[in-house]
Design a protein around this motif. Structure first.
Motif, PDB file in Angstrom:
ATOM      1  N   THR A  54       0.810  -1.205   0.000  1.00  0.00           N
ATOM      2  CA  THR A  54       0.000   0.000   0.000  1.00  0.00           C
ATOM      3  C   THR A  54       0.848   1.262   0.000  1.00  0.00           C
ATOM      4  O   THR A  54       2.023   1.231   0.360  1.00  0.00           O
ATOM      5  N   TYR A  74     -13.993   4.797  -0.943  1.00  0.00           N
ATOM      6  CA  TYR A  74     -12.701   5.439  -1.159  1.00  0.00           C
ATOM      7  C   TYR A  74     -12.697   6.904  -0.746  1.00  0.00           C
ATOM      8  O   TYR A  74     -11.744   7.372  -0.121  1.00  0.00           O
ATOM      9  N   THR A  75     -13.741   7.659  -1.079  1.00  0.00           N
ATOM     10  CA  THR A  75     -13.775   9.095  -0.762  1.00  0.00           C
ATOM     11  C   THR A  75     -13.648   9.321   0.743  1.00  0.00           C
ATOM     12  O   THR A  75     -12.910  10.201   1.181  1.00  0.00           O
ATOM     13  N   LYS A  78     -10.039   8.565   1.625  1.00  0.00           N
ATOM     14  CA  LYS A  78      -9.179   9.647   1.136  1.00  0.00           C
ATOM     15  C   LYS A  78      -9.275  10.870   2.044  1.00  0.00           C
ATOM     16  O   LYS A  78      -8.261  11.480   2.374  1.00  0.00           O
ATOM     17  N   ASN A  79     -10.487  11.208   2.464  1.00  0.00           N
ATOM     18  CA  ASN A  79     -10.673  12.379   3.315  1.00  0.00           C
ATOM     19  C   ASN A  79     -10.008  12.205   4.677  1.00  0.00           C
ATOM     20  O   ASN A  79      -9.615  13.186   5.304  1.00  0.00           O
ATOM     21  N   GLU A  82      -5.853  12.052   3.493  1.00  0.00           N
ATOM     22  CA  GLU A  82      -5.324  13.112   2.647  1.00  0.00           C
ATOM     23  C   GLU A  82      -4.522  14.173   3.398  1.00  0.00           C
ATOM     24  O   GLU A  82      -3.490  14.622   2.900  1.00  0.00           O
TER      25      GLU A  82
END
Length: 121
Positions: A54, A74-75, A78-79, A82
């Motif tokens: 990963t 995923y969003t 990611k948030n 990130e």
């Protein structure tokens, strides 16, 4: 070599051999890993794992060790991760997009020392 790891590797690994492999996560890969371990049982092979599948090291993710609290979408994932990407290596900023950032779980990983030119054979 062609074949299943538990059939192909044992004849190649004598007593005292080292087997370095990536730590697996999916059930199919874990099953193959268990089958190989069973085939090597009693072979006195040193078995070492490393993490490498990963972008983030498993220990650096802001989720529980079993990853049960990691988002499936995923969003959302990611948030959560990130903000860790918005800084130079090994530096974690106190804010992200003008908002205070929660304390980071990313640690500083050891790296190879700087080598002098010509120091390698």
């Amino acid at each position: 070599l062609v074949g299943r790891p538990e059939d192909v590797l044992p004849p190649l690994l004598g007593t005292g051999s080292w087997l370095v492999t990536q730590h697996e996560a999916t059930s199919e890969e874990l099953r193959a890993d268990a089958q190989l371990r069973a085939a090597l049982l009693g072979g006195n092979v040193v078995w070492r794992y490393c993490w490498g599948h990963t972008l983030f090291h498993l220990d650096d993710l802001a989720f529980g060790a079993d990853l049960r609290d990691m988002p499936d979408v995923y969003t959302q994932f990611k948030n959560r991760v990130e903000p860790e990407l918005a800084c130079p290596v090994n530096q974690v900023p106190p804010t992200f997009c003008g908002r205070p950032k929660l304390e980071s779980r990313i640690g500083i990983r050891e790296t190879l020392p700087a080598l002098e030119r010509g120091s390698l054979p």
